[in-house]
Design an enzyme around this catalytic site. Sequence first.
Site, PDB file in Angstrom:
ATOM      1  N   CYS A 132      10.014   1.287   2.395  1.00 24.99           N
ATOM      2  CA  CYS A 132      10.840   0.085   2.517  1.00 24.99           C
ATOM      3  C   CYS A 132      12.299   0.450   2.796  1.00 24.99           C
ATOM      4  CB  CYS A 132      10.730  -0.754   1.267  1.00 24.99           C
ATOM      5  SG  CYS A 132      11.082   0.172  -0.216  1.00 24.99           S
TER       6      CYS A 132
ATOM      7  N   LYS B 281      -2.351  -7.127  -8.572  1.00 22.38           N
ATOM      8  CA  LYS B 281      -3.141  -7.313  -7.334  1.00 22.38           C
ATOM      9  C   LYS B 281      -2.661  -6.233  -6.351  1.00 22.38           C
ATOM     10  CE  LYS B 281      -4.334  -8.956  -3.198  1.00 22.38           C
ATOM     11  NZ  LYS B 281      -4.128  -7.676  -2.508  1.00 22.38           N
TER      12      LYS B 281
ATOM     13  N   GLU C  74      10.791  -7.940  -3.394  1.00 22.13           N
ATOM     14  CA  GLU C  74      11.294  -6.671  -2.839  1.00 22.13           C
ATOM     15  C   GLU C  74      10.651  -6.538  -1.474  1.00 22.13           C
ATOM     16  OE1 GLU C  74      13.395  -4.738  -4.367  1.00 22.13           O
ATOM     17  OE2 GLU C  74      13.225  -5.290  -6.471  1.00 22.13           O
ATOM     18  N   LEU C  75      11.456  -6.735  -0.441  1.00 23.02           N
ATOM     19  CA  LEU C  75      10.857  -6.835   0.889  1.00 23.02           C
ATOM     20  C   LEU C  75      11.267  -5.657   1.772  1.00 23.02           C
ATOM     21  CD1 LEU C  75      11.382 -10.681   1.191  1.00 23.02           C
ATOM     22  CD2 LEU C  75       9.540  -9.436   0.079  1.00 23.02           C
TER      23      LEU C  75
ATOM     24  N   GLY D 209       6.441  -6.396  -0.692  1.00 24.44           N
ATOM     25  CA  GLY D 209       5.667  -6.434   0.547  1.00 24.44           C
ATOM     26  C   GLY D 209       6.539  -6.911   1.687  1.00 24.44           C
ATOM     27  N   GLY D 210       5.894  -7.439   2.704  1.00 16.16           N
ATOM     28  CA  GLY D 210       6.617  -7.850   3.904  1.00 16.16           C
ATOM     29  C   GLY D 210       7.264  -9.227   3.769  1.00 16.16           C
TER      30      GLY D 210
ATOM     31  N   TRP E  18       0.805  -1.227   0.000  1.00 18.92           N
ATOM     32  CA  TRP E  18       0.000   0.000   0.000  1.00 18.92           C
ATOM     33  C   TRP E  18       0.830   1.265   0.000  1.00 18.92           C
ATOM     34  CZ3 TRP E  18       1.879   1.925   4.462  1.00 18.92           C
ATOM     35  CH2 TRP E  18       2.143   1.044   5.514  1.00 18.92           C
TER      36      TRP E  18
ATOM     37  N   GLU F  10      11.962  -4.420  11.593  1.00 25.01           N
ATOM     38  CA  GLU F  10      11.368  -3.328  10.834  1.00 25.01           C
ATOM     39  C   GLU F  10      10.056  -2.869  11.485  1.00 25.01           C
ATOM     40  OE1 GLU F  10       9.363  -4.222   7.077  1.00 25.01           O
ATOM     41  OE2 GLU F  10      10.357  -2.511   6.172  1.00 25.01           O
TER      42      GLU F  10
END
Length: 492
Positions: free
Chosen positions: A286, A177, A252-253, A230-231, A153, A384
């Site tokens: 991030c 998505k 990509e975290l 995302g996470g 988001w 994080e």
Amino acid sequence: MSLQEFNMSIAGEWTGANSGKVFESLDPATASPWAQFPDADESDVNRAVEAADRVFKSSEWRSINATARGKLLRKLGDLVAQNIETLAQLESRDNGKLIRETRAQVNYLPEFFYYTAGLADKVEGETLPLDKTDMMAYTIREPLGVVAAIIPWNSPLYLTAIKLAPALAAGNTIVLKPSEHASATLIELVKLAELAGIPKGVVSVVTGFGPSTGAALSSHPLVRKVAFTGGAATAKHVIRSSAENFAKLSLELGGKSPQIVFEDADLDSALNGIVAGIFAASGQSCVAGSRLLIQRSVYNKFLDALVEKASKIKIGDPALDESEMGPMATAQQLAVVESFVEQAKKQGAKLRLGGERADLEKGWYYQPTIFECAANSDYLMQEEVFGPVAAVIPFDTEEEALAMANDSNYGLAAGVWTRDIARAHRVARDVHSGIIWVNTYRVVSAMASIGGYKHSGYGRESGIDSVLAYTERKTVWINLSSDPMSDPFVMR
Ligand code: NAD
């Protein structure tokens, strides 16, 4: 007030969910519902992926060559450029990011389309210098098929552009998505893709929740690549889902990115860079520079100045130009921040600023928060938060700073502040992270790759090789000899 209603785009048709179910999205500035989206289930995801697969194999899409695909992407970039304010306002409304930030992000967005458009017809095969004189071999780069892009988001448009543009440049089709907390701008982007003339079904968007819509998409047998941002915990689900079908992955975290301030730095500039790193976007980035490593000789002076500067940050409505920090994007994220702050306090971290919700009438606002930590192994130094919480620690030597910077499960980004050019390059070389900024922070470019080491994920997005990540390499062997095939039981 009535809710704004959005539909999904599946195979070029604007539609609700098969089930008729919808979900509401809340405005982070007011904590009230403002929009409603279809709640896609497995049957909707199947429709989207099957259509994307059909279109991928269709002569219509196959006949659009790489140069023509580049032109379509350029057109899409133009349309984004003509809709900057609308997209920026919508994204700000949806995820609570400051309008000044979303405006700047959307303003740069066309560059990702233009740059990648230019790469589309520069994807070349190679003729291989073989060690066999009677053979010739060359390679062909082919698209993969259906790509699933799963988006968080915090910066939906940007994180989609760096997937969508290279995926289409390479000739794939894609199903987007968005996060259930910020779906609106991706729907608008698909409308622009349609207007740009990208054939129906090449880009679809399905809205819904992670464990249902997201899981159905990432495990779909026809999906050949999942591009996920995302996470880390979610990524583990995605890895397992993709394993069923051997789908390729880019992940990509998150991060716990260190910002290292040496005593010889321009401290005023470093101060701005540190504030940008952890308090911009309310820390929901991030690459947030959430671990501050400050050389002991300037530690107290620098920290006092940081506390002073952060205490003056104007928290307020993201729609107002003068606001400097907006709300947390979701009530859950606010709860996460509160829980981190409680744990840090319990562990004995010294609170220097904030540590509470901001005193606004409504919305999910949190104060800029600064903790001094005793050890790099402290919970707050390692995990994080994804919020406006800085964990600060002193160091004595460069060696010690590097050891602490690298003592982390994450490795997404880092910042170094120094005037010593040799030291800057040494630290850049020795820090384990996908990005390191020297005397600056949070700069992005279509030409520069992003991505992480370790638990920050794998694969790189953006930059010169971004399109290659959406291709498969095929090797073609040609027998140049006129002699018949020899011994069939020996590998040649
Ligand atoms: P998240 O992992 O909760 O959700 C990301 C996306 O995954 C959403 O669309 C969600 O619906 C979907 N999802 C959730 N469960 C799923 C499942 N089981 N299967 C498939 N999809 C599923 O992340 P978030 O809370 O939206 O975003 C915050 C995280 O994203 C942070 O950890 C942050 O560091 C990371 N992030 C990384 C980058 C980067 O470029 N490295 C950029 C932005 C955010």
